[in-house]
Motif scaffolding. Structure first.
Motif, mmCIF file in Angstrom:
data_model
loop_
_atom_site.group_PDB
_atom_site.id
_atom_site.type_symbol
_atom_site.label_atom_id
_atom_site.label_comp_id
_atom_site.label_asym_id
_atom_site.label_seq_id
_atom_site.Cartn_x
_atom_site.Cartn_y
_atom_site.Cartn_z
ATOM 1 N N CYS A 118 -6.476 -1.601 2.657
ATOM 2 C CA CYS A 118 -6.816 -2.291 3.906
ATOM 3 C C CYS A 118 -8.283 -2.011 4.222
ATOM 4 O O CYS A 118 -8.748 -0.870 4.139
ATOM 5 N N GLN A 119 -9.002 -3.052 4.566
ATOM 6 C CA GLN A 119 -10.446 -2.920 4.799
ATOM 7 C C GLN A 119 -10.762 -2.591 6.263
ATOM 8 O O GLN A 119 -11.905 -2.505 6.651
ATOM 9 N N HIS A 120 -9.736 -2.445 7.081
ATOM 10 C CA HIS A 120 -9.899 -2.100 8.499
ATOM 11 C C HIS A 120 -10.995 -2.953 9.142
ATOM 12 O O HIS A 120 -11.994 -2.444 9.670
ATOM 13 N N CYS A 121 -10.731 -4.264 9.060
ATOM 14 C CA CYS A 121 -11.698 -5.267 9.516
ATOM 15 C C CYS A 121 -12.001 -5.109 11.005
ATOM 16 O O CYS A 121 -11.108 -4.822 11.813
ATOM 17 N N PRO A 124 -9.864 -8.356 12.691
ATOM 18 C CA PRO A 124 -8.732 -8.452 11.756
ATOM 19 C C PRO A 124 -7.831 -9.656 12.009
ATOM 20 O O PRO A 124 -7.161 -9.724 13.048
ATOM 21 N N PRO A 125 -7.795 -10.598 11.090
ATOM 22 C CA PRO A 125 -6.913 -11.750 11.281
ATOM 23 C C PRO A 125 -5.441 -11.357 11.309
ATOM 24 O O PRO A 125 -4.638 -12.048 11.935
ATOM 25 N N CYS A 126 -5.098 -10.244 10.674
ATOM 26 C CA CYS A 126 -3.707 -9.786 10.701
ATOM 27 C C CYS A 126 -3.270 -9.505 12.142
ATOM 28 O O CYS A 126 -2.126 -9.773 12.519
ATOM 29 N N VAL A 143 -6.914 -0.123 11.850
ATOM 30 C CA VAL A 143 -5.919 -1.177 12.072
ATOM 31 C C VAL A 143 -4.550 -0.654 11.631
ATOM 32 O O VAL A 143 -4.375 -0.180 10.496
ATOM 33 N N CYS A 160 -4.030 -11.882 5.773
ATOM 34 C CA CYS A 160 -4.947 -10.898 5.178
ATOM 35 C C CYS A 160 -5.530 -11.443 3.873
ATOM 36 O O CYS A 160 -4.809 -11.675 2.916
ATOM 37 N N PRO A 161 -6.845 -11.624 3.800
ATOM 38 C CA PRO A 161 -7.437 -12.168 2.574
ATOM 39 C C PRO A 161 -7.530 -11.141 1.451
ATOM 40 O O PRO A 161 -7.937 -11.484 0.341
ATOM 41 N N PHE A 162 -7.181 -9.887 1.739
ATOM 42 C CA PHE A 162 -7.288 -8.829 0.740
ATOM 43 C C PHE A 162 -5.926 -8.424 0.165
ATOM 44 O O PHE A 162 -5.838 -7.493 -0.609
ATOM 45 N N ALA A 164 -3.636 -6.820 1.528
ATOM 46 C CA ALA A 164 -3.546 -5.394 1.817
ATOM 47 C C ALA A 164 -2.378 -5.048 2.727
ATOM 48 O O ALA A 164 -2.256 -3.915 3.170
ATOM 49 N N ARG A 165 -1.555 -6.039 3.042
ATOM 50 C CA ARG A 165 -0.354 -5.812 3.847
ATOM 51 C C ARG A 165 0.879 -5.953 2.965
ATOM 52 O O ARG A 165 0.928 -6.833 2.101
HETATM 53 S S1 SF4 Z 1 -4.583 -5.921 6.766
HETATM 54 FE FE1 SF4 Z 1 -6.115 -7.248 5.790
HETATM 55 S S2 SF4 Z 1 -6.987 -8.502 7.457
HETATM 56 FE FE2 SF4 Z 1 -5.887 -6.759 8.413
HETATM 57 S S3 SF4 Z 1 -7.493 -5.216 8.734
HETATM 58 FE FE3 SF4 Z 1 -6.512 -4.779 6.746
HETATM 59 S S4 SF4 Z 1 -7.782 -5.859 5.236
HETATM 60 FE FE4 SF4 Z 1 -8.322 -6.706 7.247
#
Ligand code: SF4
Ligand code: SF4
Length: 256
Positions: A118-121, A124-126, A143, A160-162, A164-165
């Motif tokens: 998770c990039q801890h945006c 965060p779109p999530c 996040v 999540c574009p990564f 990561a969920r």
């Molecule tokens: S789950 Fe995905 S979108 Fe949400 S903060 Fe982490 S990397 Fe970003």
């Protein structure tokens, strides 16, 4: 074992729609001064009460030097599994992997070993798409998912574009007291929030250093004197999918 972050146009459209024209969503305040989500419009409100763990003056992040990341090393993944109680995935396409190694090739055709979590945006779109506000951003940028509020809709996984969920699909054989987990509740890297709140480093960072690779650096991106800020200033760094303007807290060096 690794999966490329999706570049699918329909997914990107969904993401942009989820963010809205201006990328703005409302903040969520659970108590006076305790702000869990703040995306487009960052807040200047005071942070959590003393002892609550999150300090709005900080923004925790990682700097990952892919040149120091050994291709055959998975020490960070083992440390994460042990700390947070997830198992070796039986099906890497479905089972949770809070951190995974991506084997990529850069523009010079050089191999890159890239740990991805998770990039801890910052935006965060999530969290934006979560209908129950189970996904939230702490005041210090971490996040997280409130498992009690998660209804298992998977919107965050789609947004999540990564990739990561994750969502456990089987009854779980292991669980850590640090992170109660449940079949059907979304989860992902927490940056080892329990360790951070004790003043420690995330488990992956600590283990990588113990291995001698020192590919992971953790610290406060808001503090110009922190090691991570100094390293970024001196040697630069980049984020993945920067064009999405999510402002990840995870930065990389060595990717071209
Ligand atoms: S789950 Fe995905 S979108 Fe949400 S903060 Fe982490 S990397 Fe970003
Ligand atoms: S799966 Fe859970 S955390 Fe994810 S969007 Fe749905 S309710 Fe929110």
């Amino acid at each position: 074992m690794s999966r490329e972050p999706s570049n699918c146009p329909s997914r990107r459209r969904f993401l942009l729609q989820a963010l809205g024209a201006g990328g703005a969503v409302a903040g969520m305040t659970i108590a006076p001064g305790v702000v869990l989500i703040s995306t487009a419009a960052e807040t200047n409100e005071p942070t959590a009460k003393p002892g609550a763990g999150a300090d709005a003056a900080k923004r925790w992040g990682l700097l990952i030097d892919t040149r120091r990341c050994a291709e055959d090393c998975s020490a960070c993944i083992s440390a994460c599994r042990q700390e947070n109680g997830w198992e070796e995935p039986r099906d890497p396409d479905k089972d949770p992997q809070w951190i995974r190694k991506m084997k990529l090739t850069d523009q010079r055709e050089e191999p890159i070993s890239l740990p991805l979590m998770c990039q801890h945006c910052k935006h965060p779109p999530c969290a934006s798409v979560c209908p129950t506000q189970a996904t939230f951003k702490r005041a210090d940028g971490i996040v997280l998912v409130d498992k009690h509020r998660c209804i298992g809709c998977r919107y965050c996984m789609i947004a999540c574009p990564f990739q990561a969920r994750f969502m456990p699909q089987r009854p779980l054989g292991t669980a850590s007291p640090n992170h109660p987990r449940a079949k059907g509740a979304a989860e992902g890297c927490t940056l080892c929030v329990q360790r951070i709140d004790r003043g420690e480093q995330p488990a992956c960072v600590e283990r990588c250093a113990e291995q001698g690779n020192k590919a992971l650096l953790f610290g406060d991106l808001n503090d110009p004197q922190s090691s991570i800020s100094q390293a970024l200033r001196q040697s630069g760094g980049s984020t993945i999918r920067a064009e999405l303007r999510l402002e990840p807290a995870v930065h990389y060096q060595g990717i071209v």
